[in-house]
Enzyme design. Sequence first.
Site, PDB file in Angstrom:
ATOM      1  N   TYR A 111    -100.123 -72.616 -16.196  1.00  9.52           N
ATOM      2  CA  TYR A 111    -101.580 -72.532 -16.223  1.00  9.52           C
ATOM      3  C   TYR A 111    -102.130 -72.855 -14.847  1.00  9.52           C
ATOM      4  CZ  TYR A 111    -101.887 -72.614 -21.356  1.00  9.52           C
ATOM      5  OH  TYR A 111    -101.808 -72.314 -22.690  1.00  9.52           O
ATOM      6  N   TYR A 150     -93.728 -72.208 -22.008  1.00  9.04           N
ATOM      7  CA  TYR A 150     -93.750 -73.311 -21.043  1.00  9.04           C
ATOM      8  C   TYR A 150     -93.300 -74.618 -21.688  1.00  9.04           C
ATOM      9  CZ  TYR A 150     -98.455 -74.220 -23.029  1.00  9.04           C
ATOM     10  OH  TYR A 150     -99.520 -74.457 -23.865  1.00  9.04           O
ATOM     11  N   ARG A 160     -93.285 -74.491 -25.690  1.00  9.30           N
ATOM     12  CA  ARG A 160     -94.235 -73.754 -26.536  1.00  9.30           C
ATOM     13  C   ARG A 160     -93.856 -72.275 -26.593  1.00  9.30           C
ATOM     14  NH1 ARG A 160     -99.053 -74.409 -27.895  1.00  9.30           N
ATOM     15  NH2 ARG A 160     -98.118 -73.559 -29.748  1.00  9.30           N
ATOM     16  N   HIS A 163     -98.062 -67.805 -26.030  1.00  7.98           N
ATOM     17  CA  HIS A 163     -99.277 -67.715 -26.847  1.00  7.98           C
ATOM     18  C   HIS A 163    -100.500 -67.491 -25.970  1.00  7.98           C
ATOM     19  CE1 HIS A 163     -98.903 -71.922 -25.619  1.00  7.98           C
ATOM     20  NE2 HIS A 163    -100.220 -71.912 -25.560  1.00  7.98           N
ATOM     21  N   HIS A 165    -104.596 -68.516 -26.137  1.00 11.18           N
ATOM     22  CA  HIS A 165    -105.624 -69.294 -26.840  1.00 11.18           C
ATOM     23  C   HIS A 165    -106.868 -68.417 -27.026  1.00 11.18           C
ATOM     24  CE1 HIS A 165    -103.704 -73.309 -26.267  1.00 11.18           C
ATOM     25  NE2 HIS A 165    -103.167 -72.714 -25.219  1.00 11.18           N
TER      26      HIS A 165
END
Length: 240
Positions: A111, A150, A160, A163, A165
């Site tokens: 991110y 990640y 995780r 995905h 969000h």
Amino acid sequence: MDSVSTGISIKPYARPPQGSQPPSLYEPYRATTKRSPREPLVVLPHTLSEITGPIFGQDKIGENDNDLTGQHRDEPIGERIVVSGRVFDSNGRPVSNALIEIWQANAAGRYRHIKDQHPAPLDPNFSGAGRTLTDEQGAYRFITIKPGAYPWFNHYNAWRPAHIHLSVFGHAFITRLVTQMYFPGDPLFAYDPIFQSIPEERARQRLIAKFDLETTQPQWAKGFKFDVVLRGPEATPFET
Ligand SMILES: [Fe+2]
């Protein structure tokens, strides 16, 4: 306010069936042990304040807001994808003019955020955030790149599943939905306490986008379909 003071008849939204939404406390997902309520919830009646909400206009949306591959000088590195779908209410009616915001990691699973310092590269051509409004049919469309998995610190060797969000403002404050969209066949589902916190298998499946040949564009991008249902028995699970 209620129907007596406003003269408007208030139709409450159906509550979600047992097992279709994650509990606010799910111990394997460690953050929920600190932020979940300690006392039993107080069930509030749905009044005018709950069944109405903000209305958004096109003027708030920039030209490249729904194209996360077109927000910088060059294209981001990664697997280009088209994510599209429709937003429905609890009666299966399309929800038009709903603001959908997305945010995601880049193709390497990083991110663009101060808190994410794990050793994967940032991409100067990828911010990882977009937004759009649904059209008359409740339809939306984003162009982006497939996010990478990640690592996180929840438990030993925690990763995780890939995905995206999503936040969807429905037409009412209580139809606001914040959730995560996953990709089919991810080997990390079985190990992910956020995904596993939703008790019902059928409800978990609602968070997995479907590969879609119709919206796949030859020589350019794979298509994934993800429909969202705000409230009701078939509601898309909320993120805790
Ligand atoms: Fe995430």
